[in-house]
Design a protein around this motif. Structure first.
Motif, PDB file in Angstrom:
ATOM      1  N   PHE A   1      23.389  61.191  -9.411  1.00 16.60           N
ATOM      2  CA  PHE A   1      23.205  61.686 -10.773  1.00 16.60           C
ATOM      3  C   PHE A   1      24.452  61.456 -11.611  1.00 16.60           C
ATOM      4  O   PHE A   1      25.513  61.120 -11.093  1.00 16.60           O
TER       5      PHE A   1
ATOM      6  N   VAL B   1      27.742  65.861  -8.195  1.00 18.07           N
ATOM      7  CA  VAL B   1      27.997  67.140  -7.530  1.00 18.07           C
ATOM      8  C   VAL B   1      28.436  66.908  -6.082  1.00 18.07           C
ATOM      9  O   VAL B   1      27.826  66.183  -5.340  1.00 18.07           O
TER      10      VAL B   1
ATOM     11  N   LEU C   1      30.105  69.070  -2.611  1.00 17.56           N
ATOM     12  CA  LEU C   1      30.333  70.379  -2.041  1.00 17.56           C
ATOM     13  C   LEU C   1      31.839  70.550  -1.885  1.00 17.56           C
ATOM     14  O   LEU C   1      32.471  69.862  -1.091  1.00 17.56           O
ATOM     15  N   GLU C   2      32.415  71.460  -2.676  1.00 19.43           N
ATOM     16  CA  GLU C   2      33.873  71.559  -2.771  1.00 19.43           C
ATOM     17  C   GLU C   2      34.530  72.000  -1.464  1.00 19.43           C
ATOM     18  O   GLU C   2      35.720  71.807  -1.274  1.00 19.43           O
ATOM     19  N   TRP C   3      33.758  72.642  -0.586  1.00 21.66           N
ATOM     20  CA  TRP C   3      34.344  73.127   0.663  1.00 21.66           C
ATOM     21  C   TRP C   3      34.321  72.081   1.760  1.00 21.66           C
ATOM     22  O   TRP C   3      34.765  72.333   2.864  1.00 21.66           O
ATOM     23  N   ARG C   4      33.785  70.904   1.442  1.00 22.35           N
ATOM     24  CA  ARG C   4      33.758  69.845   2.444  1.00 22.35           C
ATOM     25  C   ARG C   4      34.693  68.721   2.019  1.00 22.35           C
ATOM     26  O   ARG C   4      34.946  68.532   0.827  1.00 22.35           O
TER      27      ARG C   4
ATOM     28  N   LEU D   1      26.411  64.412   4.496  1.00 25.18           N
ATOM     29  CA  LEU D   1      25.422  65.480   4.307  1.00 25.18           C
ATOM     30  C   LEU D   1      23.963  65.049   4.530  1.00 25.18           C
ATOM     31  O   LEU D   1      23.245  65.706   5.283  1.00 25.18           O
TER      32      LEU D   1
ATOM     33  N   ARG E   1      39.643  66.525  -0.544  1.00 28.76           N
ATOM     34  CA  ARG E   1      38.624  67.409  -1.108  1.00 28.76           C
ATOM     35  C   ARG E   1      38.121  66.787  -2.410  1.00 28.76           C
ATOM     36  O   ARG E   1      38.891  66.091  -3.096  1.00 28.76           O
TER      37      ARG E   1
ATOM     38  N   GLU F   1      23.939  74.408  -9.446  1.00 30.95           N
ATOM     39  CA  GLU F   1      23.561  73.228 -10.217  1.00 30.95           C
ATOM     40  C   GLU F   1      22.274  72.635  -9.655  1.00 30.95           C
ATOM     41  O   GLU F   1      22.142  72.487  -8.449  1.00 30.95           O
TER      42      GLU F   1
ATOM     43  N   GLU G   1      21.298  69.722  -9.489  1.00 30.64           N
ATOM     44  CA  GLU G   1      21.468  68.464  -8.754  1.00 30.64           C
ATOM     45  C   GLU G   1      21.594  68.691  -7.246  1.00 30.64           C
ATOM     46  O   GLU G   1      21.063  67.922  -6.453  1.00 30.64           O
ATOM     47  N   TYR G   2      22.301  69.773  -6.856  1.00 28.80           N
ATOM     48  CA  TYR G   2      22.437  70.069  -5.429  1.00 28.80           C
ATOM     49  C   TYR G   2      21.061  70.188  -4.797  1.00 28.80           C
ATOM     50  O   TYR G   2      20.763  69.627  -3.758  1.00 28.80           O
TER      51      TYR G   2
ATOM     52  N   THR H   1      17.448  75.595   4.637  1.00 28.75           N
ATOM     53  CA  THR H   1      18.564  74.645   4.784  1.00 28.75           C
ATOM     54  C   THR H   1      19.407  74.631   3.522  1.00 28.75           C
ATOM     55  O   THR H   1      20.637  74.629   3.583  1.00 28.75           O
TER      56      THR H   1
ATOM     57  N   LYS I   1      23.300  75.509   3.742  1.00 30.16           N
ATOM     58  CA  LYS I   1      24.250  74.410   3.552  1.00 30.16           C
ATOM     59  C   LYS I   1      24.961  74.477   2.212  1.00 30.16           C
ATOM     60  O   LYS I   1      26.094  74.031   2.088  1.00 30.16           O
ATOM     61  N   ILE I   2      24.272  74.988   1.198  1.00 31.02           N
ATOM     62  CA  ILE I   2      24.842  74.916  -0.143  1.00 31.02           C
ATOM     63  C   ILE I   2      24.965  76.273  -0.815  1.00 31.02           C
ATOM     64  O   ILE I   2      26.058  76.692  -1.178  1.00 31.02           O
TER      65      ILE I   2
ATOM     66  N   PRO J   1      27.562  78.980   1.039  1.00 32.02           N
ATOM     67  CA  PRO J   1      29.005  78.701   0.898  1.00 32.02           C
ATOM     68  C   PRO J   1      29.458  78.650  -0.553  1.00 32.02           C
ATOM     69  O   PRO J   1      30.573  79.059  -0.866  1.00 32.02           O
ATOM     70  N   LYS J   2      28.592  78.181  -1.445  1.00 30.96           N
ATOM     71  CA  LYS J   2      28.985  78.073  -2.849  1.00 30.96           C
ATOM     72  C   LYS J   2      29.174  79.449  -3.475  1.00 30.96           C
ATOM     73  O   LYS J   2      29.953  79.607  -4.411  1.00 30.96           O
TER      74      LYS J   2
ATOM     75  N   TRP K   1      38.864  77.066   0.288  1.00 31.89           N
ATOM     76  CA  TRP K   1      38.703  75.819  -0.461  1.00 31.89           C
ATOM     77  C   TRP K   1      38.645  76.053  -1.962  1.00 31.89           C
ATOM     78  O   TRP K   1      38.929  75.163  -2.747  1.00 31.89           O
TER      79      TRP K   1
ATOM     80  N   ARG L   1      42.667  76.558  -5.867  1.00 27.07           N
ATOM     81  CA  ARG L   1      43.284  75.273  -6.203  1.00 27.07           C
ATOM     82  C   ARG L   1      44.774  75.467  -6.395  1.00 27.07           C
ATOM     83  O   ARG L   1      45.212  76.515  -6.837  1.00 27.07           O
TER      84      ARG L   1
END
Lengths: 280, 278
Positions: free
Chosen positions: A83, A87, A89-92, A100, A134, B170, B172-173, B186, B190-191, B194-195, B272, B275
């Motif tokens: 897209f 996007v 995944l910030e933790w990966r 993924l 990251r 979002e 898109e995820y 899932t 997976k998303i 954690p997000k 994570w 920053r």
């Protein structure tokens, strides 16, 4: 040749509070295996809806979407998507982000093979050495490259790109156009590119479909006449200018700013070989 | 009371230089700065009491506290433990319940619209007024009552943060995973989960201090003689003012400990999201 993607007479409407809002009305697109179609059209004309239909995320109200001789009824793992908003995944790490899809799609690959596959793709788009970073440490262009790798990692038959380069600066964009060609050579796929950039459409695709304003139908199909890798210089030939002028005109028609048939207004339909005046 | 102090974050960008010397310097700064702040605070407090010539029944000074601790040390240990475990249990229940409610509200628009007014209304009720109701409702169940109040006062921020975290995912995820045939479960594991963790831990830091308020409300109001709240109350009845202040400080200490436990968990599970500055 059998068409890998076939969209036949698709109509679709969204239910809103003020009644149904038709977005697609008679869409016809056919892409041969290994082909690359670009879809352009006025904004808000239902291009993103089209991607959801091909991915099986939406069912059309009417008409059919066929992938590889099978009618699309539900999401299928033979599709990869990228897209405008890459996007991550910030933790990966980048590598884990790219891997993924392999965690979801059923595969016989071992962990090692999955990792090698992801590393190979990252190398292909010029991100070797960034595997452990990251996403927040990467620039927009780099994130978009990683997003491309993620879309391709499970070797999908169809790659859907929804304005993937829209938010990038002009140089980065041209860079990525060329990378797209390199990737397609090594990792063949059948592509659907949604874009607002006419130069991008003729540089990447073999055919350009112009959609009419909402509700969208197939208004015009341009055969780019070249397949496979091409040079950026190609964009500055008379031939390319002519194609751009034609597309430009078609977009204006789609926007309702130019009459469709008698084409003697602003952008005349140019006879083959003549120099074009208007660039997109 | 729900004010949460700023977490003391180490500059994450400085890890590259390596070596235990750098690490030691960081640790020392992270440790010395808060200790220095506490010392300054105690000195100012002592000075304030001394300068005004207040007797200890107006305001106890820090120098009155060590004798109080020494005299009632055993009580402090027993009661402090009672307060701590009941707060933690209340908090754990609040986390479980808050996450569940947050999930329901985060995934379903209808439930979000339906539950928000109820939740806000419930949260707006001062919990001090609920304490006698609960005490009458479950007479004698002191542990249960205390845990209940700690839970009731602290689940709200957790529910709200989880629901916001989930509903702002979002699209898109979701599209990427769904187009690959992933199930809702899932996508959640997976998303979505954690997000949402950074928001969740932010809320948990608020909830920790709230839960202590809940526990102590019950301990002070309900006469069962358990927990630091009861010790505070007995200090009041016996006009032992240094003891009352000693309890307050002990409560603050427990609050700080629990807060840093949450910070440590956050570093592990949602590190994570932090920053490096600049």
């Amino acid at each position: 040749m059998q068409n890998l993607i076939e969209i036949k007479g698709v109509r679709h409407a969204y239910q809103t509070q003020s009644g149904p809002l038709p977005v697609l009305d008679g869409l016809e697109i056919a892409v041969p295996e290994g082909g690359f179609v670009a879809v352009v059209g006025p904004s808000g004309c239902g291009k993103s809806t089209l991607t959801k239909l091909v991915a099986g995320l939406l069912k059309p109200d009417e008409g059919e979407v066929w992938l590889h001789g099978e009618k699309v009824k539900s999401p299928r793992s033979t599709v990869g998507m990228a897209f405008q908003n890459p996007v991550m995944l910030e933790w990966r790490t980048i590598l884990q982000n790219v891997m993924l899809p392999l965690e979801i799609v059923p595969t016989k690959m071992t962990r090692r093979q999955k990792e090698d596959r992801a590393r190979y793709l990252l190398d292909l788009v010029g991100l070797a050495g960034f595997e452990g970073k990251r996403p927040s440490e990467l620039s927009g262009g780099m994130r978009q490259r990683a997003s491309l790798c993620r879309a391709l990692v499970h070797s999908p038959e169809v790659l859907i790109l929804d304005e993937p380069f829209g938010a990038l600066d002009a140089f980065t964009r041209e860079d990525l156009w060329q990378i797209m060609h390199q990737v397609k050579e090594k990792e063949p796929f059948t592509g659907v590119l949604i874009t607002h950039d006419l130069r991008e459409s003729i540089f990447l695709a073999d055919q350009v479909v112009v959609l009419s304003g909402r509700p969208a139908r197939t208004q015009y199909v341009l055969d780019v006449g070249t397949t496979g890798t091409r040079d950026l210089d190609h964009l500055y030939t008379a031939e390319a200018s002519e194609m751009l002028a034609t597309l430009r005109h078609q977009i204006e028609v789609a926007q309702g700013r130019a009459p469709a048939e008698p084409e003697q207004t602003a952008t005349p339909d140019l006879p083959p070989g003549s120099a074009a005046q208007g660039m997109a | 009371m729900a004010d949460v102090p700023q977490p003391l974050t180490k500059p994450a960008g400085a890890t590259g230089r390596g070596g235990s010397a750098v690490l030691a310097a960081l640790t020392s700064r992270a440790v010395i700065a808060p200790i220095a702040a506490v010392v300054v605070f105690l000195v100012l407090w002592e000075l304030l009491v001394w300068a005004n010539g207040w007797p200890d029944y107006v305001m106890a000074s820090p120098s009155d506290l060590p004798p109080a601790y020494a005299q009632y040390w055993e009580l402090f240990l027993i009661m402090g433990w009672q307060t701590l475990w009941r707060t933690v249990v209340g908090l754990v229940v609040a986390v479980i319940f808050g996450v569940l409610v947050g999930m329901v509200m985060g995934f379903s628009r209808v439930m979000r619209d339906a539950l928000y007014p109820l939740l806000v209304g419930f949260n707006a009720i001062p919990k001090a007024t609920v304490v006698p109701i609960v005490a009458l409702l479950f007479v004698g169940q002191h542990d249960f009552n205390t845990v209940l109040i700690a839970f009731m006062i602290s689940f709200f921020p957790i529910a709200v943060s989880v629901s916001i975290g989930l509903s702002t995912l979002e699209p898109e995820y979701r599209d990427i995973l769904r187009s690959l045939g992933a199930s809702q479960a899932t996508i959640f594991w997976k998303i979505a989960l954690p997000k949402t963790l950074p928001e969740f831990f932010g809320a948990l830091k608020v909830a920790v201090t709230l839960a202590f308020i809940g526990t102590n409300l019950m301990e002070i109001v309900s006469p069962h003689g358990r927990g630091l709240g009861a010790l505070f109350d007995s200090g009041k009845t016996n006009s032992n003012y240094p003891l009352m202040f000693a309890v307050l400080i002990a409560l603050a200490f427990l609050g700080i400990v629990l807060y840093y436990v949450v910070v440590a968990l956050e570093k592990i599970f949602a590190g994570w999201a932090e920053r490096s500055p600049g």
